[in-house]
Structure formats: structure tokens, C-alpha cells
Design an enzyme around this catalytic site. Structure first.
Site, PDB file in Angstrom:
ATOM      1  N   LYS A 124       0.845  -1.195   0.000  1.00 32.25           N
ATOM      2  CA  LYS A 124       0.000   0.000   0.000  1.00 32.25           C
ATOM      3  C   LYS A 124       0.877   1.241   0.000  1.00 32.25           C
ATOM      4  CE  LYS A 124      -1.914   2.807   2.635  1.00 32.25           C
ATOM      5  NZ  LYS A 124      -1.767   4.018   1.800  1.00 32.25           N
ATOM      6  N   GLY A 179       7.204   5.466   7.335  1.00 35.38           N
ATOM      7  CA  GLY A 179       6.347   6.643   7.466  1.00 35.38           C
ATOM      8  C   GLY A 179       6.627   7.365   8.766  1.00 35.38           C
ATOM      9  N   SER A 180       5.609   8.054   9.250  1.00 36.35           N
ATOM     10  CA  SER A 180       5.802   8.942  10.401  1.00 36.35           C
ATOM     11  C   SER A 180       5.706   8.179  11.732  1.00 36.35           C
ATOM     12  CB  SER A 180       4.734  10.035  10.372  1.00 36.35           C
ATOM     13  OG  SER A 180       3.463   9.439  10.511  1.00 36.35           O
ATOM     14  N   GLY A 208       3.441   4.967  12.757  1.00 37.15           N
ATOM     15  CA  GLY A 208       4.190   3.797  13.237  1.00 37.15           C
ATOM     16  C   GLY A 208       3.632   3.308  14.566  1.00 37.15           C
ATOM     17  N   GLU A 212      10.289   1.894   9.788  1.00 30.35           N
ATOM     18  CA  GLU A 212      11.288   2.884   9.357  1.00 30.35           C
ATOM     19  C   GLU A 212      10.635   4.248   9.509  1.00 30.35           C
ATOM     20  OE1 GLU A 212      14.332   2.436   8.588  1.00 30.35           O
ATOM     21  OE2 GLU A 212      14.426   0.273   8.287  1.00 30.35           O
ATOM     22  N   CYS A 266      13.881  11.056   5.420  1.00 34.78           N
ATOM     23  CA  CYS A 266      13.968  10.675   6.830  1.00 34.78           C
ATOM     24  C   CYS A 266      15.369  10.922   7.368  1.00 34.78           C
ATOM     25  CB  CYS A 266      13.596   9.210   6.973  1.00 34.78           C
ATOM     26  SG  CYS A 266      14.532   8.158   5.854  1.00 34.78           S
ATOM     27  N   GLU A 277      10.899  16.510  13.981  1.00 35.91           N
ATOM     28  CA  GLU A 277      11.163  16.331  12.558  1.00 35.91           C
ATOM     29  C   GLU A 277      10.297  17.316  11.779  1.00 35.91           C
ATOM     30  OE1 GLU A 277       9.622  12.834  10.474  1.00 35.91           O
ATOM     31  OE2 GLU A 277      11.597  12.593   9.583  1.00 35.91           O
TER      32      GLU A 277
HETATM   33  P1  NAD Z   1       2.538   8.728   7.136  1.00 40.42           P
HETATM   34  O1  NAD Z   1       2.837   8.028   8.397  1.00 40.42           O
HETATM   35  O2  NAD Z   1       1.542   9.824   7.153  1.00 40.42           O
HETATM   36  O3  NAD Z   1       2.033   7.713   6.019  1.00 40.42           O
HETATM   37  C1  NAD Z   1       2.817   6.599   5.627  1.00 40.42           C
HETATM   38  C2  NAD Z   1       1.915   5.512   5.072  1.00 40.42           C
HETATM   39  O4  NAD Z   1       1.098   4.994   6.115  1.00 40.42           O
HETATM   40  C3  NAD Z   1       0.972   5.962   3.973  1.00 40.42           C
HETATM   41  O5  NAD Z   1       0.888   4.942   3.005  1.00 40.42           O
HETATM   42  C4  NAD Z   1      -0.345   6.138   4.713  1.00 40.42           C
HETATM   43  O6  NAD Z   1      -1.477   6.024   3.892  1.00 40.42           O
HETATM   44  C5  NAD Z   1      -0.266   4.984   5.679  1.00 40.42           C
HETATM   45  N1  NAD Z   1      -1.111   5.103   6.873  1.00 40.42           N
HETATM   46  C6  NAD Z   1      -1.628   6.215   7.440  1.00 40.42           C
HETATM   47  N2  NAD Z   1      -2.308   5.886   8.565  1.00 40.42           N
HETATM   48  C7  NAD Z   1      -2.225   4.549   8.702  1.00 40.42           C
HETATM   49  C8  NAD Z   1      -2.690   3.612   9.681  1.00 40.42           C
HETATM   50  N3  NAD Z   1      -3.401   3.995  10.738  1.00 40.42           N
HETATM   51  N4  NAD Z   1      -2.374   2.305   9.525  1.00 40.42           N
HETATM   52  C9  NAD Z   1      -1.623   1.911   8.482  1.00 40.42           C
HETATM   53  N5  NAD Z   1      -1.160   2.732   7.518  1.00 40.42           N
HETATM   54  C10 NAD Z   1      -1.458   4.050   7.643  1.00 40.42           C
HETATM   55  O7  NAD Z   1       3.963   9.245   6.609  1.00 40.42           O
HETATM   56  P2  NAD Z   1       4.261  10.159   5.360  1.00 40.42           P
HETATM   57  O8  NAD Z   1       3.818  11.550   5.686  1.00 40.42           O
HETATM   58  O9  NAD Z   1       3.751   9.502   4.142  1.00 40.42           O
HETATM   59  O10 NAD Z   1       5.847  10.111   5.278  1.00 40.42           O
HETATM   60  C11 NAD Z   1       6.670  10.972   5.990  1.00 40.42           C
HETATM   61  C12 NAD Z   1       7.323  10.250   7.145  1.00 40.42           C
HETATM   62  O11 NAD Z   1       7.989   9.085   6.666  1.00 40.42           O
HETATM   63  C13 NAD Z   1       8.381  11.072   7.830  1.00 40.42           C
HETATM   64  O12 NAD Z   1       8.230  10.981   9.226  1.00 40.42           O
HETATM   65  C14 NAD Z   1       9.681  10.403   7.414  1.00 40.42           C
HETATM   66  O13 NAD Z   1      10.740  10.571   8.292  1.00 40.42           O
HETATM   67  C15 NAD Z   1       9.274   8.985   7.268  1.00 40.42           C
HETATM   68  N6  NAD Z   1      10.202   8.267   6.398  1.00 40.42           N
HETATM   69  C16 NAD Z   1      11.061   7.343   6.967  1.00 40.42           C
HETATM   70  C17 NAD Z   1      11.989   6.665   6.188  1.00 40.42           C
HETATM   71  C18 NAD Z   1      12.929   5.646   6.790  1.00 40.42           C
HETATM   72  O14 NAD Z   1      13.411   4.799   6.052  1.00 40.42           O
HETATM   73  N7  NAD Z   1      13.200   5.679   8.074  1.00 40.42           N
HETATM   74  C19 NAD Z   1      12.061   6.934   4.829  1.00 40.42           C
HETATM   75  C20 NAD Z   1      11.183   7.866   4.282  1.00 40.42           C
HETATM   76  C21 NAD Z   1      10.249   8.521   5.080  1.00 40.42           C
END
Ligand code: NAD
Length: 486
Positions: free
Chosen positions: A169, A221-222, A226, A243, A277, A378
Site C-alpha cells: 500500500k 512513514g511517520s 508507526g 522505518e 527521513c 522532525e
Molecule cells: P505517514 O505516516 O503519514 O504515512 C505513511 C503511510 O502509512 C501511507 O501509506 C499512509 O497512507 C499509511 N497510513 C496512514 N495511517 C495509517 C494507519 N493507521 N495504519 C496503516 N497505515 C497508515 O507518513 P508520510 O507523511 O507519508 O511520510 C513521511 C514520514 O515518513 C516522515 O516521518 C519520514 O521521516 C518517514 N520516512 C522514513 C523513512 C525511513 O526509512 N526511516 C524513509 C522515508 C520517510
């Protein structure tokens, strides 16, 4: 979307807009999967795993992964253009990420037929003990919008190499290259149902991460998402790879090559507009060279050319989406009130030809205290916070005083300082005299709130493999503690 080898829409036909952040125009629409669609994808992956994929030998999985890499390489330009249209990253970066993704598929293809177990000598010679390394089964792969192709390859390559079926997804803010992968997966010849792709937002993500039919969740993601996923997975006891974010220190010592360090500071924070990130968002500079370094960083930040992500002359594109644009502008406004000194980023964009896109100027805040929000949270945007330190101990203390622990940089020409500081930093990655370098072979991941587990490198396979132990009695006798004659 791709479910069971078929291209499908959301079952209730809902769609989401894909917005070009350079023009703010809707350039595509994507399906918004319902929880039922997600459940269907998980069920299909399970059948494909049980009935087909678990019987496919490693060398065949390797061949398919190499074929997928071939197909990506043949369409690097198209993938790059689509990604840049979707998330505003520079074309040279998105084409680079497509190539890096292909490299990742090839790297893990090499492991597909080398998932060796071990024979283990026990205390008794009459026992044969060995291990089998098996795929876990069905993995959910959930990614963020900032680097969709690369983040997906970090997960999909080891998952498939190890023999798992998957449900992917992507982020609702950048899904098009992941949806295009449906075509590539089919052409590569993966059996239907091994790779399933559903698009959508929070509802689809939550339906996937709380599904009891999974064997592994890998999420990028965030931190708040997470945490939500870890909570959902606590109920199903599905293991999770996370991550997450960072507030990574990029540390400049007085003995560094300062020109290189200044460039490294800019690369650390302004590449991809800071939407990575690993962004080196805290620049720690030794007091004796502080003013000189900060002046150069600010001067060069002011000269960064914003513009069309497709144009080769552009240094930095727009921020990827409107919520993120609003957030960054809010952080900058708060930063101005915090007591820090704003050295770059003030020039207005209103009235310029950049007004139509989500542009934020490269911003530098000096005199930042490590307790300020500018140093702790962040931002995920082109905002650099500069802190001053006195000596190695002070630098390490500031660097490690963070909720995060993802990446870090050290700029020094002193060999022992480089290695001793590298040891003391709490971070999954330490770069010395470079920043942002990545390799398929090098393990990557976080500590603390930056996450759990590792991607890339041999370590990534362990997230998708489990060990079974087999113990065989060779003695020809069965010790009988219930013998009626004793
Ligand atoms: P986000 O957490 O808003 O979304 C990430 C994904 O999770 C999306 O596909 C979203 O639709 C999905 N999602 C949202 N709510 C969910 C839930 N309750 N259950 C399951 N899935 C859900 O993050 P973002 O804004 O897309 O990305 C930015 C963040 O990602 C930043 O914090 C960044 O640091 C992090 N990031 C980390 C890495 C790494 O490798 N450590 C790499 C890139 C980005």
C-alpha cells in the site's frame, strides 16, 4: 490496483486525486481501496503463497527479480517523470531512485537461492540438528510519499527473494509509480497473487495493518502512524518493521575540510527539499569555525535555485503536498518566534513565478538551542537548525540528546576522532566526510523512535525469513520413561 493478477478499481469505485505539487493541478486519480478490497488482497496473497509461490525454487525467484529490474531499467525515464509529477522531486533524483530500486532487486535476487540453513552439533552424537530458513508467508508493505520506488524496493526485494507473497500500500500522496509496478510485475512473470497492490489512505492502511492474516508488516512513514501500526499489530501479534523519522545531527569539527563540510551540510538538508527521513536537519558546528561555516551555509542556501523539478537547472523542487507545505510554513513561523536567528529563507515567493507550486525557500536558523522545537521535532522540509559545540564530548552529548536515532554525519580529517565519535553516536547510520550516501549492500534503519529493524543489506532478509529447527534421532532407540518393566 492489482489483486490476484487482475487490474481492478476500488469495489465501490471511490477514487482519490493525484496532485502535481509544481502546478497544484490534478493530473491523475487513483483507486481508494475499501477494507473489503484490502481483505481480498490479503486472502489472495495467502492462496498464492500456499498454493504456488512457496513451491517456486530460489533460482526462479531470482530470475523473476532480475527480470523486474530489467523492466524498471528500461522505463527509468518514464518512472522518473511520473514520480516527479507526483511528488515534486527533481527528475535526476527520481530517475536515480528508479535505478537504485532496480539495483536493490538485483542485489536481493542474489540471495534468493542462497537461503542456507545450518547443521548444528549437539551434545549427543546420536542427534542430527539442522535449521531451515523459510519465508514468513504474507507481508504487508506500507510506504511513504517521499521516495516511493526506493522505499518499496527496500521491502519488496528482500520479501520476494525470501519467497513471501505481499500486499503493497503506497501513500495516498504519491501512488502512481507503485501502481505502474502492477504492469511490470505482470510482464516479469510473477505468478498472479504473489504481488498485490492496493492504493488508498488511512482507512486502507489501517485495514491492512490490523488484518490478522499477515505474517509481517513493514512500514515506512511517520512516528504517529508507526505507533498506530504497532498498536494494531499488538492485537494480532504480527511482527513489525518500522522505518520512521529522524532529526539527524550533521557534525562539523574544526579540523574538517570546511568547503566539503559546507557542501555536505547543504546536501544533508536541502536534497529533496529536506523531505527525507535521513535529512541532516541539525547542523552541529565546532565553536572555533562556527561563524565561518554558518555564513557560508546561509550564503549558499540563499543561492539554491527553486523551480520546475523536470528542469536540469533546478536545484530544489516544491514540497510534495499541501498538508506538508502548510506544516513547514507553520514551523518556520514558530521558529521565528523561538529566539533562533533566521539567516536564510526570508525572501517572499508571492508574486514570483513559483507562486503556483508548494515552494518553501531553503531556510537556516542559527543560535538554536537543543531544547527548542526546531532541534527536537522532525520538520521534513528544507529547514536547517544550527547548534554550536565546544569539543567531542559536547558534540556527542548534543547529537545523542534526541528522541530519534536514524542517521548522522561527521566531518573531520582526524582518523581517530572519526571512528571514536562514530562509535559513540546513537544512530543506525554514521557517515564520515559524506552524507546521504546509500547502497543496496549497506544495512539501514533506526534506533529509538526512528524505528525497528533494518532494510537493505543482508540484514533486511532477516525481516522476511524465519528459522525452523529440525532435530532427528539417529540412535534407533526411543528412551521410554513409561516402560512397564522398569
Ligand atoms: P505517514 O505516516 O503519514 O504515512 C505513511 C503511510 O502509512 C501511507 O501509506 C499512509 O497512507 C499509511 N497510513 C496512514 N495511517 C495509517 C494507519 N493507521 N495504519 C496503516 N497505515 C497508515 O507518513 P508520510 O507523511 O507519508 O511520510 C513521511 C514520514 O515518513 C516522515 O516521518 C519520514 O521521516 C518517514 N520516512 C522514513 C523513512 C525511513 O526509512 N526511516 C524513509 C522515508 C520517510
Amino acid at each position: 490496483m492489482l489483486i490476484g493478477g487482475e487490474l481492478v478499481d476500488a469495489s465501490d469505485d471511490r477514487r482519490l486525486d493525484a496532485v502535481n505539487p509544481y502546478t497544484r493541478a490534478v493530473f491523475a486519480t487513483i483507486p481508494d481501496a475499501t477494507p473489503d478490497d484490502v481483505a481480498q488482497a490479503v486472502a489472495t496473497a495467502r492462496i498464492a503463497f500456499d498454493e504456488v509461490w512457496s513451491g517456486v525454487p530460489g533460482h526462479e525467484r531470482a530470475r523473476l527479480l532480475h527480470r523486474l529490474a530489467d523492466l524498471i531499467e528500461a522505463r527509468v525515464d518514464e518512472l522518473g517523470r511520473l514520480e516527479s509529477t507526483d511528488n515534486g522531486k527533481l527528475l535526476r533524483e527520481t530517475t536515480g531512485q528508479a535505478r537504485f530500486a532496480a539495483r536493490n532487486y538485483r542485489f536481493f535476487a542474489g540471495y534468493a537461492d542462497k537461503l542456507y540453513g545450518r547443521t548444528i552439533p549437539l551434545d549427543t552424537p546420536d542427534m542430527l540438528d539442522y535449521t531451515i530458513r523459510e519465508p514468513v508467508g504474507v507481508a504487508a508493505l506500507i510506504t511513504a510519499w517521499n521516495s516511493p520506488m526506493q522505499l518499496l524496493a527496500n521491502k519488496l526485494a528482500p520479501a520476494l527473494a525470501a519467497g513471501n507473497a505481499v500486499v503493497i500500500k503506497p501513500s495516498e500522496h504519491a501512488s502512481v509509480t507503485t501502481l505502474l509496478l502492477a504492469d511490470l510485475v505482470d510482464r516479469a512473470g510473477f505468478p498472479p497473487g504473489v504481488v498485490n497492490i492496493v492504493s488508498g489512505g488511512v482507512e486502507a492502511g489501517a485495514a491492512l495493518s490490523s488484518h490478522p492474516g499477515l505474517d509481517r508488516i513493514s512500514f515506512t512513514g511517520s512516528v504517529p502512524t508507526g505507533q498506530a501500526i504497532a498498536a494494531a499489530a499488538a492485537r494480532t501479534l504480527v511482527p513489525v518493521t518500522l522505518e520512521l523519522g529522524g532529526k539527524s545531527p550533521n557534525i562539523v569539527f574544526e579540523d574538517a575540510d570546511l568547503d566539503r563540510a559546507v557542501t555536505g551540510a547543504l546536501v544533508g538538508i536541502y536534497s529533496a527539499g529536506g523531505q527525507t527521513c535521513i535529512a541532516g536537519s541539525r547542523l552541529l558546528v565546532q565553536a572555533s569555525v562556527h561563524d565561518q561555516v554558518v555564513e557560508q551555509v546561509a550564503e549558499r542556501a540563499r543561492r539554491i535555485r527553486l523551480g520546475d523539478p523536470m528542469a536540469p537547472v533546478t536545484h530544489m523542487g516544491p514540497v510534495a503536498n499541501e498538508p506538508q507545505y502548510d506544516r513547514i510554513r507553520g514551523v518556520i513561523a514558530d521558529g521565528k518566534e523561538s529566539g533562533a536567528t533566521m539567516l536564510a529563507g526570508q525572501e517572499a515567493l508571492e508574486g514570483s513565478d513559483l507562486e503556483s507550486g508548494f515552494f518553501v525557500r531553503p531556510t537556516v536558523f542559527a543560535d538554536v538551542d537543543n531544547s527548542m522545537a526546531l532541534a527536537r521535532e522532525e520538520i521534513f522540509g528544507p529547514v536547517l537548525s544550527v547548534l554550536r559545540f565546544e569539543d567531542d564530548d559536547h558534540a556527542v552529548a548534543l547529537a545523542n540528546d534526541s528522541d530519534f536515532g536514524l542517521a548522522s554525519g561527521i566531518w573531520t580529517n582526524n582518523l581517530s576522532r572519526a571512528h571514536s565519535v562514530a562509535r559513540r553516536l546513537v544512530a543506525g547510520t554514521v557517515w564520515v566526510n559524506t552524507y546521504r550516501a546509500s547502497a543496496a549492500q549497506a544495512p539501514f534503519g533506526g534506533t529509538r523512535r526512528s524505528g525497528w529493524g533494518r532494510e537493505r543489506g543482508e540484514e533486511a532478509l532477516e525481516e522476511y525469513v524465519r528459522t525452523k529447527n529440525v532435530m532427528v534421532d539417529l540412535s534407533g532407540r526411543t528412551a521410554d520413561p513409561f516402560s512397564p518393566t522398569d
